[in-house]
Design a protein around this motif. Structure first.
Motif, short mmCIF file in Angstrom:
data_model
loop_
_atom_site.label_atom_id
_atom_site.label_comp_id
_atom_site.label_asym_id
_atom_site.label_seq_id
_atom_site.Cartn_x
_atom_site.Cartn_y
_atom_site.Cartn_z
N UNK A 299 14.97 -94.40 32.33
CA UNK A 299 15.86 -94.04 31.44
C UNK A 299 15.57 -93.28 30.41
N UNK A 300 14.35 -93.82 29.91
CA UNK A 300 13.88 -92.74 28.64
C UNK A 300 13.42 -91.41 28.96
N UNK A 357 6.84 -92.74 23.02
CA UNK A 357 6.30 -93.81 22.09
C UNK A 357 7.22 -94.33 21.24
N UNK A 358 8.11 -93.51 20.67
CA UNK A 358 9.25 -94.05 19.94
C UNK A 358 10.17 -95.20 20.49
N UNK A 359 10.12 -95.13 22.03
CA UNK A 359 10.98 -95.94 22.64
C UNK A 359 10.12 -97.28 23.17
N UNK A 360 8.87 -97.38 22.92
CA UNK A 360 7.98 -98.24 23.27
C UNK A 360 7.35 -98.20 24.83
N UNK A 361 7.33 -96.80 25.26
CA UNK A 361 6.76 -96.78 26.64
C UNK A 361 5.34 -96.58 26.34
N UNK A 362 4.61 -97.29 27.29
CA UNK A 362 3.24 -97.17 27.20
C UNK A 362 2.74 -95.80 27.55
N UNK A 363 1.45 -95.39 26.97
CA UNK A 363 0.91 -94.07 27.19
C UNK A 363 0.75 -93.86 28.68
N UNK A 364 0.17 -95.07 29.20
CA UNK A 364 -0.09 -94.66 30.77
C UNK A 364 1.01 -94.43 31.66
N UNK A 365 2.46 -94.91 31.08
CA UNK A 365 3.49 -94.65 32.07
C UNK A 365 4.41 -93.43 31.78
N UNK A 366 3.65 -92.68 30.83
CA UNK A 366 4.59 -91.43 30.46
C UNK A 366 4.20 -90.20 31.73
N UNK A 367 5.23 -89.94 32.30
CA UNK A 367 4.90 -88.91 33.36
C UNK A 367 6.01 -87.84 33.38
N UNK A 368 5.42 -86.61 33.37
CA UNK A 368 6.44 -85.45 33.36
C UNK A 368 7.12 -85.36 34.40
N UNK A 369 6.50 -86.07 35.75
CA UNK A 369 7.34 -85.66 37.08
C UNK A 369 8.60 -86.34 36.89
#
Length: 372
Positions: A299-300, A357-369
């Motif tokens: 959702x984020x 990061x503002x919504x608390x998502x971990x860096x390793x879970x950030x995925x442009x895909x």
């Protein structure tokens, strides 16, 4: 003898003109020999008038001598043959030497009988069609300008964007069409605000002017630090519930989600651990995020992809953020401060990493895909 003469007259290789000419010449010579001097007064030569006498039998002068009778008879025979031949060769009522030019009048054929024939009744329609074909196309028909500008054709009929006159914007008919600018001024519509911003382009005031929120300007209370910490809890839960609601309402007629988005939303919709939408305490929202973290990752990312459109460069400008921010400000007074905090490097853009990061998502879970 007569049959032989007529066959020669009617024969295709018989030169009638030459024969008559020879006959006239011979007759002239014989006439000069046989006529007495009294009838050829003053020894006058044979003239054109004499030719007329020889050619026209009704004007021939009488012969008085016996010798001239034979001559007269032969002359008559030759002249009659000449006249008969000319009568056969020329149409009635025309002089022998006149050339007959027969005019051919073509009978009009019905339209369609001749493939080259054109119906003159279609000329007006054809001309109108031609005029339509050569009409200059509007260069602004499929040309788009950013908000606050309109397209106009230049002197070379090329499209260009110019600032819209704020007075040409349609007036607002309902209260929610009015907007509040960052200058704390109410505008009758978003059209008027962006047209005003365009007119101030290049100035400090124009650079700072943006859409703040939907509705007339009003008092917005300050966002306290503890309220700012609570804001992401409510925002995450809200984004998750919006996506599930779109999945429930999606069908063949609406196409609210793509196939990949439907697949992601289906997993959340069918998850028994999903917290149902409603009024929940901040503690329950925090516990749900901790236990069902994976349910909030998509959702984020989905919301960022919905906003990152002009252009899709994994950065959100103030204008791209406005569709989400402007409706929220009147209801969530911490909205403005929250998005200002998301811009960690203070470059006026929120990158995907800053947003997550503002919504608390971990860096390793950030995925442009995941920006479907």
């Amino acid at each position: 003898m007569k049959d032989l003469i007529w066959r020669r007259v009617l024969s295709s290789d018989f030169d009638l003109k030459e024969m008559c000419s020879d006959a006239n010449s011979a007759s002239k010579r014989r006439l000069q020999k046989t006529l007495p001097d009294s009838q050829l007064s003053h020894k006058e030569p044979i003239t054109e008038e004499t030719d007329e006498l020889l050619i026209n039998p009704y004007t021939l002068i009488p012969f008085t001598t016996q010798a001239s009778q034979n001559t007269k008879m032969r002359t008559w025979i030759v002249l009659l043959l000449c006249l008969a031949g000319k009568a056969l060769a020329a149409p009635e009522g025309l002089m022998p030497d006149e050339q007959v030019v027969e005019e051919t009048v073509e009978e009009a054929l019905p339209v369609g009988a001749n493939p080259v024939q054109i119906d003159t009744g279609d000329f007006d329609d054809t001309e109108d069609d031609t005029k339509k074909d050569i009409e200059i196309e509007n260069p602004c028909e499929n040309f788009h300008c950013k908000r606050g500008k309109v397209c106009e054709a230049d002197e070379n009929n090329e499209p260009m964007c110019v600032c819209q006159d704020p007075s040409t914007c349609p007036p607002s008919t309902v209260e929610f069409e009015k907007v509040c600018g960052t200058d704390n001024k109410t505008y009758n519509s978003a059209c008027q605000l962006f047209a005003t911003k365009c007119a101030l382009e290049g100035t400090k005031k124009g650079h700072k002017l943006h859409l703040d929120y939907i509705g007339p300007c009003k008092f917005i209370q300050e966002c306290a630090d503890n309220e700012l910490a609570e804001f992401p809890l409510r925002m995450r839960d809200w984004l998750k519930n919006v996506l599930v609601t779109l999945y429930e309402r999606d069908n063949e007629d609406t196409n609210l989600l793509t196939e990949k988005q439907k697949m992601k939303a289906r997993k959340m919709y069918e998850n028994e651990k999903r917290l149902q939408a409603g009024e929940h305490s901040l503690d329950l929202l925090a516990h749900d995020f901790e236990k069902n973290y994976n349910m909030f990752i998509f959702p984020v990312h989905w919301q960022f992809g919905q906003l990152d459109q002009h252009p899709a460069d994994k950065y959100l400008s103030h204008s791209e953020l406005a569709p989400l921010r402007a409706p929220l400000v009147p209801m969530e007074h911490c909205t403005t401060r929250f998005f200002l905090k998301c811009d960690a490097d203070n470059d006026k853009y929120i990158a995907l990493e800053e947003w997550a990061s503002c919504f608390g998502i971990k860096e390793e879970d950030i995925d442009g895909n995941l920006l479907i």
